[in-house]
Design a protein around this motif. Structure first.
Motif, PDB file in Angstrom:
ATOM      1  N   ARG A 143       2.978   7.555  -6.793  1.00 29.39           N
ATOM      2  CA  ARG A 143       2.202   8.675  -6.237  1.00 29.39           C
ATOM      3  C   ARG A 143       1.525   9.469  -7.347  1.00 29.39           C
ATOM      4  NH1 ARG A 143       6.911  10.563  -1.964  1.00 29.39           N
ATOM      5  NH2 ARG A 143       6.359   9.112  -0.267  1.00 29.39           N
ATOM      6  N   THR A 144       2.266   9.732  -8.414  1.00 27.70           N
ATOM      7  CA  THR A 144       1.700  10.460  -9.546  1.00 27.70           C
ATOM      8  C   THR A 144       0.542   9.690 -10.163  1.00 27.70           C
ATOM      9  OG1 THR A 144       3.826  11.508 -10.039  1.00 27.70           O
ATOM     10  CG2 THR A 144       2.214  11.415 -11.824  1.00 27.70           C
ATOM     11  N   ASN A 145       0.726   8.382 -10.329  1.00 26.14           N
ATOM     12  CA  ASN A 145      -0.331   7.563 -10.910  1.00 26.14           C
ATOM     13  C   ASN A 145      -1.567   7.489 -10.012  1.00 26.14           C
ATOM     14  OD1 ASN A 145       0.965   6.917 -13.339  1.00 26.14           O
ATOM     15  ND2 ASN A 145       2.044   5.186 -12.419  1.00 26.14           N
ATOM     16  N   ALA A 146      -1.361   7.440  -8.700  1.00 24.90           N
ATOM     17  CA  ALA A 146      -2.499   7.382  -7.775  1.00 24.90           C
ATOM     18  C   ALA A 146      -3.342   8.648  -7.874  1.00 24.90           C
ATOM     19  CB  ALA A 146      -2.013   7.169  -6.352  1.00 24.90           C
ATOM     20  N   VAL A 147      -2.668   9.796  -7.958  1.00 27.27           N
ATOM     21  CA  VAL A 147      -3.396  11.061  -8.098  1.00 27.27           C
ATOM     22  C   VAL A 147      -4.140  11.105  -9.425  1.00 27.27           C
ATOM     23  CG1 VAL A 147      -3.131  13.559  -8.333  1.00 27.27           C
ATOM     24  CG2 VAL A 147      -1.840  12.324  -6.570  1.00 27.27           C
ATOM     25  N   ALA A 148      -3.459  10.692 -10.499  1.00 28.48           N
ATOM     26  CA  ALA A 148      -4.066  10.732 -11.826  1.00 28.48           C
ATOM     27  C   ALA A 148      -5.272   9.813 -11.921  1.00 28.48           C
ATOM     28  CB  ALA A 148      -3.034  10.352 -12.883  1.00 28.48           C
ATOM     29  N   ASN A 149      -5.253   8.724 -11.154  1.00 32.98           N
ATOM     30  CA  ASN A 149      -6.354   7.753 -11.207  1.00 32.98           C
ATOM     31  C   ASN A 149      -7.393   7.973 -10.114  1.00 32.98           C
ATOM     32  OD1 ASN A 149      -5.886   5.379 -13.288  1.00 32.98           O
ATOM     33  ND2 ASN A 149      -3.868   6.013 -12.552  1.00 32.98           N
ATOM     34  N   LYS A 150      -7.307   9.112  -9.432  1.00 32.25           N
ATOM     35  CA  LYS A 150      -8.295   9.465  -8.407  1.00 32.25           C
ATOM     36  C   LYS A 150      -8.449   8.343  -7.385  1.00 32.25           C
ATOM     37  CE  LYS A 150     -10.886  12.655 -11.366  1.00 32.25           C
ATOM     38  NZ  LYS A 150      -9.896  12.647 -12.478  1.00 32.25           N
ATOM     39  N   ALA A 151      -7.301   7.984  -6.795  1.00 27.50           N
ATOM     40  CA  ALA A 151      -7.282   6.945  -5.762  1.00 27.50           C
ATOM     41  C   ALA A 151      -6.788   7.562  -4.460  1.00 27.50           C
ATOM     42  CB  ALA A 151      -6.388   5.786  -6.189  1.00 27.50           C
ATOM     43  N   PRO A 152      -7.638   8.369  -3.787  1.00 30.59           N
ATOM     44  CA  PRO A 152      -7.196   9.115  -2.602  1.00 30.59           C
ATOM     45  C   PRO A 152      -6.863   8.245  -1.406  1.00 30.59           C
ATOM     46  CG  PRO A 152      -9.570   9.289  -2.853  1.00 30.59           C
ATOM     47  CD  PRO A 152      -9.061   8.615  -4.095  1.00 30.59           C
ATOM     48  N   GLY A 153      -7.334   7.002  -1.397  1.00 27.99           N
ATOM     49  CA  GLY A 153      -7.068   6.129  -0.259  1.00 27.99           C
ATOM     50  C   GLY A 153      -5.714   5.470  -0.290  1.00 27.99           C
ATOM     51  N   VAL A 154      -4.907   5.752  -1.333  1.00 22.42           N
ATOM     52  CA  VAL A 154      -3.591   5.131  -1.464  1.00 22.42           C
ATOM     53  C   VAL A 154      -2.531   6.011  -0.820  1.00 22.42           C
ATOM     54  CG1 VAL A 154      -1.796   4.399  -3.061  1.00 22.42           C
ATOM     55  CG2 VAL A 154      -4.181   3.887  -3.570  1.00 22.42           C
ATOM     56  N   ARG A 155      -1.677   5.413  -0.006  1.00 23.09           N
ATOM     57  CA  ARG A 155      -0.523   6.102   0.564  1.00 23.09           C
ATOM     58  C   ARG A 155       0.729   5.367   0.112  1.00 23.09           C
ATOM     59  NH1 ARG A 155       1.524   6.650   6.857  1.00 23.09           N
ATOM     60  NH2 ARG A 155       3.127   8.222   6.445  1.00 23.09           N
ATOM     61  N   MET A 156       1.594   6.045  -0.626  1.00 27.69           N
ATOM     62  CA  MET A 156       2.811   5.437  -1.140  1.00 27.69           C
ATOM     63  C   MET A 156       3.985   5.762  -0.227  1.00 27.69           C
ATOM     64  SD  MET A 156       1.926   3.758  -3.790  1.00 27.69           S
ATOM     65  CE  MET A 156       0.622   3.675  -5.035  1.00 27.69           C
ATOM     66  N   LEU A 157       4.720   4.727   0.179  1.00 30.27           N
ATOM     67  CA  LEU A 157       5.822   4.894   1.129  1.00 30.27           C
ATOM     68  C   LEU A 157       7.137   4.408   0.539  1.00 30.27           C
ATOM     69  CD1 LEU A 157       4.076   3.484   4.336  1.00 30.27           C
ATOM     70  CD2 LEU A 157       4.256   5.885   3.632  1.00 30.27           C
ATOM     71  N   HIS A 158       8.203   5.132   0.832  1.00 27.08           N
ATOM     72  CA  HIS A 158       9.540   4.694   0.473  1.00 27.08           C
ATOM     73  C   HIS A 158      10.095   3.931   1.666  1.00 27.08           C
ATOM     74  CE1 HIS A 158      13.991   5.755  -0.481  1.00 27.08           C
ATOM     75  NE2 HIS A 158      13.627   4.647  -1.110  1.00 27.08           N
ATOM     76  N   ALA A 159      10.231   2.626   1.534  1.00 22.44           N
ATOM     77  CA  ALA A 159      10.637   1.794   2.667  1.00 22.44           C
ATOM     78  C   ALA A 159      11.596   0.715   2.201  1.00 22.44           C
ATOM     79  CB  ALA A 159       9.409   1.161   3.328  1.00 22.44           C
ATOM     80  N   ALA A 160      12.550   0.379   3.052  1.00 24.11           N
ATOM     81  CA  ALA A 160      13.589  -0.590   2.700  1.00 24.11           C
ATOM     82  C   ALA A 160      13.119  -2.030   2.801  1.00 24.11           C
ATOM     83  CB  ALA A 160      14.809  -0.381   3.585  1.00 24.11           C
ATOM     84  N   GLY A 161      12.030  -2.283   3.497  1.00 21.77           N
ATOM     85  CA  GLY A 161      11.547  -3.649   3.632  1.00 21.77           C
ATOM     86  C   GLY A 161      10.175  -3.674   4.277  1.00 21.77           C
ATOM     87  N   ALA A 162       9.546  -4.847   4.239  1.00 24.44           N
ATOM     88  CA  ALA A 162       8.196  -4.954   4.774  1.00 24.44           C
ATOM     89  C   ALA A 162       8.161  -4.826   6.293  1.00 24.44           C
ATOM     90  CB  ALA A 162       7.574  -6.286   4.356  1.00 24.44           C
ATOM     91  N   ASP A 163       9.312  -4.976   6.939  1.00 28.26           N
ATOM     92  CA  ASP A 163       9.349  -4.844   8.395  1.00 28.26           C
ATOM     93  C   ASP A 163       9.661  -3.419   8.846  1.00 28.26           C
ATOM     94  OD1 ASP A 163      11.886  -4.914   7.415  1.00 28.26           O
ATOM     95  OD2 ASP A 163      12.662  -6.364   8.867  1.00 28.26           O
ATOM     96  N   ALA A 164       9.663  -2.475   7.896  1.00 28.69           N
ATOM     97  CA  ALA A 164       9.901  -1.082   8.265  1.00 28.69           C
ATOM     98  C   ALA A 164       8.806  -0.589   9.204  1.00 28.69           C
ATOM     99  CB  ALA A 164       9.941  -0.206   7.011  1.00 28.69           C
ATOM    100  N   ARG A 165       9.181   0.238  10.160  1.00 28.11           N
ATOM    101  CA  ARG A 165       8.237   0.696  11.179  1.00 28.11           C
ATOM    102  C   ARG A 165       7.042   1.422  10.564  1.00 28.11           C
ATOM    103  NH1 ARG A 165      10.828   3.992  16.007  1.00 28.11           N
ATOM    104  NH2 ARG A 165      11.924   1.991  16.106  1.00 28.11           N
ATOM    105  N   VAL A 166       7.303   2.205   9.502  1.00 32.39           N
ATOM    106  CA  VAL A 166       6.229   2.985   8.896  1.00 32.39           C
ATOM    107  C   VAL A 166       5.168   2.084   8.264  1.00 32.39           C
ATOM    108  CG1 VAL A 166       7.410   3.227   6.660  1.00 32.39           C
ATOM    109  CG2 VAL A 166       5.760   4.958   7.396  1.00 32.39           C
ATOM    110  N   ILE A 167       5.575   0.914   7.783  1.00 31.94           N
ATOM    111  CA  ILE A 167       4.615  -0.040   7.213  1.00 31.94           C
ATOM    112  C   ILE A 167       3.857  -0.761   8.325  1.00 31.94           C
ATOM    113  CG2 ILE A 167       4.371  -2.165   5.865  1.00 31.94           C
ATOM    114  CD1 ILE A 167       6.667  -1.228   4.126  1.00 31.94           C
ATOM    115  N   ALA A 168       4.582  -1.217   9.337  1.00 32.23           N
ATOM    116  CA  ALA A 168       3.933  -1.911  10.444  1.00 32.23           C
ATOM    117  C   ALA A 168       2.927  -1.013  11.147  1.00 32.23           C
ATOM    118  CB  ALA A 168       4.982  -2.400  11.437  1.00 32.23           C
ATOM    119  N   GLY A 169       3.232   0.279  11.216  1.00 30.99           N
ATOM    120  CA  GLY A 169       2.342   1.209  11.896  1.00 30.99           C
ATOM    121  C   GLY A 169       0.999   1.387  11.223  1.00 30.99           C
TER     122      GLY A 169
END
Length: 303
Positions: A197-223
């Motif tokens: 998240r810090t690196n995304a802000v520093a690199n002016k990448a506003p389209g990036v959303r960083m998520l803390h997730a236990a796996g690729a099948d997490a609901r927040v990723i699928a959504g």
């Protein structure tokens, strides 16, 4: 290169000097032997053919086992030079990155703050600060994925992108800077997520959303899906486990980029994803590491 996610309480270090190719073999073998969440391997150059491998952990090493691995990779003479010590209370990752030169892959230049002025015109500079996460651009797997992102740009603009195991966020940032698309980066380690998240802000990448997730099948990723481009630079065992959920997240005509694989592991990774209906589009090998691009069998990514 830095392979693995060093523990926050890293207190022990193993060091050994070796020629470049031998140092790479040592780093690769140790990286493949230990859990990257518990042991981190740094491999860096001192002179043209004088390299140092450093292995970090939060608990005492099995000295005989590590010396044996070094001997297998580089011979008894180099193994005799293995030393063990305690980690000083300092930002050891920053220290290991200070001497690393910028890495140029296509239009991308991955660099540290000390080389900010070396990014040329018409290049996409990605500044990655030293932190407790994998992804400085120097490892063959990261470079292979950056090449794959550059290749994807030749086909059009993927609208939604997923970077699984984002580490420092370097690939997610590169994809956002290249495509100006919505990018989701995820990691099971909260320190990596905070770093990214810090690196995304520093690199002016506003389209990036960083998520803390236990796996690729997490609901927040699928959504956030389905995804036109999925990046997964991790290791073979989790890549095989992720074949089903990642394939399910892929949009019609989408592509998956797999890395974190030794060249010899390519068939095993391909088998897992071919079983999910994907086909190999291309592969790139850098310093013994493979990056694979696979696609669904019909259709094209959404533009």
């Amino acid at each position: 290169m830095l392979e693995g996610l060093p523990p926050n309480d890293a207190t022990h270090v193993m060091r050994v000097a070796a020629p470049r190719k031998a140092a790479q073999r040592i780093a690769d073998l140790i990286s493949e032997t230990f859990d990257p969440a518990e042991v981190a391997v740094a491999n860096f150059e001192r002179t043209d053919d004088d390299w140092v491998v450093e292995v970090y952990a939060g608990s005492a090493f099995d000295a005989e086992r590590l010396a044996e691995l070094v001997e297998i990779a580089a011979g008894p003479d180099i193994a005799a030079g293995v030393t063990f010590g305690d980690v000083e209370q300092k930002d050891w990752v920053a220290a290991s990155l200070e001497g690393l030169a910028p890495v140029a892959v296509g239009a991308f230049v991955v660099h540290g703050a000390h080389d900010r002025g070396r990014v040329g015109p018409n290049r996409i500079g990605i500044e990655i600060e030293a932190a407790l996460a994998f992804g400085t651009g120097h490892h063959g797997t990261t470079q292979g994925c950056l090449h794959a992102i550059a290749d994807a740009a030749k086909r059009g603009r993927p609208r939604r992108i997923l970077d699984v195991g984002t580490g420092t966020g370097v690939l997610a940032i590169a994809a956002e800077r290249q495509f100006h698309s919505h990018v989701v980066g995820s990691d099971i380690d909260i320190i990596a997520v905070r770093t990214a998240r810090t690196n995304a802000v520093a690199n002016k990448a506003p389209g990036v959303r960083m998520l803390h997730a236990a796996g690729a099948d997490a609901r927040v990723i699928a959504g956030e899906g389905p995804y036109d481009l999925i990046l997964a630079n991790i290791l073979l065992p989790p890549l095989k486990r992720l074949a089903r959920p990642l394939s399910a997240l892929l949009a019609p005509g989408g592509r998956i980029v797999l890395s974190g694989l030794l060249t010899a592991q390519t068939p095993a990774a391909l088998a897992a994803y071919r079983a999910r209906g994907l086909r190999l589009v291309s592969q790139r090998h850098i310093e013994g590491w493979a990056t694979l691009t696979l696609a669904t069998r019909t259709g094209r990514p959404r533009g």
